[in-house]
Design a protein around this motif. Structure first.
Motif, PDB file in Angstrom:
ATOM      1  N   ASN A  47       0.805  -1.229   0.000  1.00 29.09           N
ATOM      2  CA  ASN A  47       0.000   0.000   0.000  1.00 29.09           C
ATOM      3  C   ASN A  47       0.831   1.269   0.000  1.00 29.09           C
ATOM      4  N   VAL A  48       1.962   1.217  -0.690  1.00 26.44           N
ATOM      5  CA  VAL A  48       2.774   2.429  -0.832  1.00 26.44           C
ATOM      6  C   VAL A  48       2.480   2.995  -2.215  1.00 26.44           C
ATOM      7  N   GLU A  49       1.932   4.186  -2.236  1.00 25.38           N
ATOM      8  CA  GLU A  49       1.522   4.767  -3.517  1.00 25.38           C
ATOM      9  C   GLU A  49       2.736   5.114  -4.379  1.00 25.38           C
ATOM     10  N   ILE A  50       2.675   4.719  -5.672  1.00 29.07           N
ATOM     11  CA  ILE A  50       3.800   4.995  -6.571  1.00 29.07           C
ATOM     12  C   ILE A  50       3.596   6.378  -7.180  1.00 29.07           C
ATOM     13  N   ASP A  51       4.282   7.330  -6.566  1.00 28.78           N
ATOM     14  CA  ASP A  51       4.112   8.727  -6.944  1.00 28.78           C
ATOM     15  C   ASP A  51       5.441   9.432  -6.634  1.00 28.78           C
ATOM     16  N   PRO A  52       5.859  10.355  -7.504  1.00 26.91           N
ATOM     17  CA  PRO A  52       7.144  11.029  -7.256  1.00 26.91           C
ATOM     18  C   PRO A  52       7.199  11.693  -5.880  1.00 26.91           C
ATOM     19  N   GLY A  53       6.039  12.164  -5.399  1.00 25.32           N
ATOM     20  CA  GLY A  53       6.007  12.816  -4.089  1.00 25.32           C
ATOM     21  C   GLY A  53       6.269  11.833  -2.951  1.00 25.32           C
ATOM     22  N   ASN A  54       6.231  10.559  -3.273  1.00 25.37           N
ATOM     23  CA  ASN A  54       6.369   9.520  -2.256  1.00 25.37           C
ATOM     24  C   ASN A  54       7.706   8.803  -2.370  1.00 25.37           C
ATOM     25  N   LYS A  57       9.682   7.479   0.792  1.00 30.75           N
ATOM     26  CA  LYS A  57       9.056   6.306   1.422  1.00 30.75           C
ATOM     27  C   LYS A  57       9.329   5.042   0.579  1.00 30.75           C
ATOM     28  N   ILE A  58       9.211   5.197  -0.745  1.00 33.28           N
ATOM     29  CA  ILE A  58       9.431   4.060  -1.640  1.00 33.28           C
ATOM     30  C   ILE A  58      10.878   3.567  -1.502  1.00 33.28           C
ATOM     31  N   SER A  59      11.798   4.509  -1.526  1.00 37.13           N
ATOM     32  CA  SER A  59      13.209   4.153  -1.422  1.00 37.13           C
ATOM     33  C   SER A  59      13.477   3.439  -0.097  1.00 37.13           C
ATOM     34  N   GLU A  60      12.882   3.958   0.945  1.00 36.70           N
ATOM     35  CA  GLU A  60      13.089   3.390   2.276  1.00 36.70           C
ATOM     36  C   GLU A  60      12.589   1.947   2.339  1.00 36.70           C
ATOM     37  N   ILE A  61      11.389   1.734   1.837  1.00 35.53           N
ATOM     38  CA  ILE A  61      10.801   0.390   1.945  1.00 35.53           C
ATOM     39  C   ILE A  61      11.547  -0.611   1.046  1.00 35.53           C
ATOM     40  N   LEU A  62      11.997  -0.151  -0.130  1.00 35.73           N
ATOM     41  CA  LEU A  62      12.743  -1.058  -1.011  1.00 35.73           C
ATOM     42  C   LEU A  62      14.059  -1.452  -0.347  1.00 35.73           C
ATOM     43  N   ASN A  63      14.759  -0.449   0.169  1.00 37.05           N
ATOM     44  CA  ASN A  63      16.074  -0.718   0.743  1.00 37.05           C
ATOM     45  C   ASN A  63      16.010  -1.511   2.046  1.00 37.05           C
ATOM     46  N   ALA A  98       2.371   0.523 -13.437  1.00 34.88           N
ATOM     47  CA  ALA A  98       3.061   0.873 -12.189  1.00 34.88           C
ATOM     48  C   ALA A  98       4.583   0.792 -12.365  1.00 34.88           C
ATOM     49  N   ALA A  99       5.050  -0.172 -13.165  1.00 28.68           N
ATOM     50  CA  ALA A  99       6.501  -0.318 -13.387  1.00 28.68           C
ATOM     51  C   ALA A  99       7.027   0.877 -14.158  1.00 28.68           C
ATOM     52  N   SER A 100       6.250   1.340 -15.125  1.00 27.35           N
ATOM     53  CA  SER A 100       6.666   2.512 -15.898  1.00 27.35           C
ATOM     54  C   SER A 100       6.762   3.723 -14.958  1.00 27.35           C
ATOM     55  N   ASP A 101       5.795   3.856 -14.057  1.00 29.48           N
ATOM     56  CA  ASP A 101       5.811   4.981 -13.105  1.00 29.48           C
ATOM     57  C   ASP A 101       6.996   4.886 -12.138  1.00 29.48           C
ATOM     58  N   ILE A 102       7.202   3.695 -11.588  1.00 30.36           N
ATOM     59  CA  ILE A 102       8.253   3.566 -10.563  1.00 30.36           C
ATOM     60  C   ILE A 102       9.639   3.703 -11.187  1.00 30.36           C
ATOM     61  N   SER A 103       9.736   3.330 -12.472  1.00 26.55           N
ATOM     62  CA  SER A 103      11.055   3.373 -13.121  1.00 26.55           C
ATOM     63  C   SER A 103      11.517   4.806 -13.359  1.00 26.55           C
ATOM     64  N   ALA A 104      10.612   5.770 -13.199  1.00 24.92           N
ATOM     65  CA  ALA A 104      11.001   7.178 -13.378  1.00 24.92           C
ATOM     66  C   ALA A 104      11.703   7.727 -12.136  1.00 24.92           C
ATOM     67  N   LEU A 105      11.670   6.976 -11.034  1.00 27.44           N
ATOM     68  CA  LEU A 105      12.235   7.493  -9.781  1.00 27.44           C
ATOM     69  C   LEU A 105      13.735   7.182  -9.683  1.00 27.44           C
ATOM     70  N   PRO A 106      14.579   8.217  -9.567  1.00 21.59           N
ATOM     71  CA  PRO A 106      16.025   8.011  -9.540  1.00 21.59           C
ATOM     72  C   PRO A 106      16.472   7.018  -8.461  1.00 21.59           C
ATOM     73  N   SER A 107      15.851   7.056  -7.281  1.00 19.90           N
ATOM     74  CA  SER A 107      16.331   6.177  -6.215  1.00 19.90           C
ATOM     75  C   SER A 107      16.020   4.712  -6.530  1.00 19.90           C
ATOM     76  N   VAL A 108      14.952   4.480  -7.287  1.00 20.02           N
ATOM     77  CA  VAL A 108      14.626   3.092  -7.667  1.00 20.02           C
ATOM     78  C   VAL A 108      15.650   2.613  -8.701  1.00 20.02           C
ATOM     79  N   ARG A 109      16.014   3.480  -9.616  1.00 19.09           N
ATOM     80  CA  ARG A 109      17.011   3.109 -10.633  1.00 19.09           C
ATOM     81  C   ARG A 109      18.350   2.824  -9.960  1.00 19.09           C
ATOM     82  N   ARG A 110      18.678   3.629  -8.957  1.00 15.31           N
ATOM     83  CA  ARG A 110      19.936   3.399  -8.223  1.00 15.31           C
ATOM     84  C   ARG A 110      19.876   2.060  -7.492  1.00 15.31           C
TER      85      ARG A 110
END
Ligand code: DC
Length: 227
Positions: A47-54, A57-63, A98-110
């Motif tokens: 339930n973590v929304e895939i949004d640049p503003g988030n 949080k996304i980076s934190e939960i992935l890591n 959702a993958a297209s959206d999340i792939s735009a986030l630099p921290s996810v690419r890193r």
């Protein structure tokens, strides 16, 4: 190790062609889109929304919470999210978006960068993605940018979905393909672009077999593979 970087837009035939080439050459086929898809699935499930503003949080939960594994079983790639094989679950239209959206986030690419480089360092690979030749493997032995006209890519994707029993129209799929093309090519971080030293392969008028043979010829002639 021989590294083949294969990039191109959705529906260009990358994955089916690359899988077959890898099989014939005895290389490992790496579908990097599956890694982005797995990250997206993980966020949705938590339930973590895939949004640049988030992004934080996304980076934190992935890591901190995601254990992402990659394995080849009988020549087929499997991805595991915290031990669970999600290879089928990541193939839905919801996850594509959702993958297209999340792939735009630099921290996810890193987050995914070193994972992809590690796989390429240990294996002869055909690695398929959007930024393999430009960012992940800038020193790949050969870079191929595979594409086809949008209507043709939409038709291929439509046929694939229909074969799986999805109730879709060609018009809908063309809209989705164009939207994902736009997202993938316009994001700030590692946008989909042909590397200057990549060979362009337009498959619009080619059959599957012609494309596979063309690629194998290119790989054989431009790498140490057959020497
Ligand atoms: O190849 P695919 O459709 O499974 O990829 C899903 C999404 O992930 C796609 O919209 C773009 C993104 N992607 C990316 O940005 N970089 C990659 N190397 C692979 C995929």
């Amino acid at each position: 190790m021989i590294n083949v970087a294969l990039d191109g837009p959705v529906g260009a035939g990358k994955s089916t062609v690359a899988r077959e080439c890898a099989k014939r050459l005895g290389f490992v086929y790496v579908d990097t889109g599956a890694l982005y898809r797995s990250c997206a699935l993980f966020c949705i499930r938590n339930n973590v929304e895939i949004d640049p503003g988030n992004e934080e949080k996304i980076s934190e939960i992935l890591n901190s919470d995601l254990d992402l594994e990659f394995d080849i079983v009988d020549g087929i790639q499997h991805v595991y999210v915290n031990g669970e094989d999600v290879s089928d679950q990541i193939r839905t239209r919801e996850i594509s978006k959702a993958a297209s959206d999340i792939s735009a986030l630099p921290s996810v690419r890193r987050f995914l960068l070193d994972r992809q480089r590690e796989i390429a360092a240990k294996n002869n690979v055909i690695m398929d993605g959007r930024d393999i030749g430009t960012v992940i493997l800038p020193n790949a032995d050969i870079k191929i940018f595979i594409t086809a006209r949008p209507e043709i890519r939409a038709k291929r994707r439509y046929d694939e979905l229909k074969a799986k029993g999805h109730d879709v129209t060609l018009g809908e799929i063309l809209v989705e393909v164009n939207k994902r093309d736009f997202n993938d090519t316009h994001r700030k971080e590692a946008p989909l672009v042909q590397a200057p030293d990549a060979i362009l392969l337009d498959t619009s008028e080619l059959t599957f077999e012609e494309t596979v043979e063309g690629m194998i010829e290119l790989i054989g002639s431009l790498t140490e593979y057959d020497k």
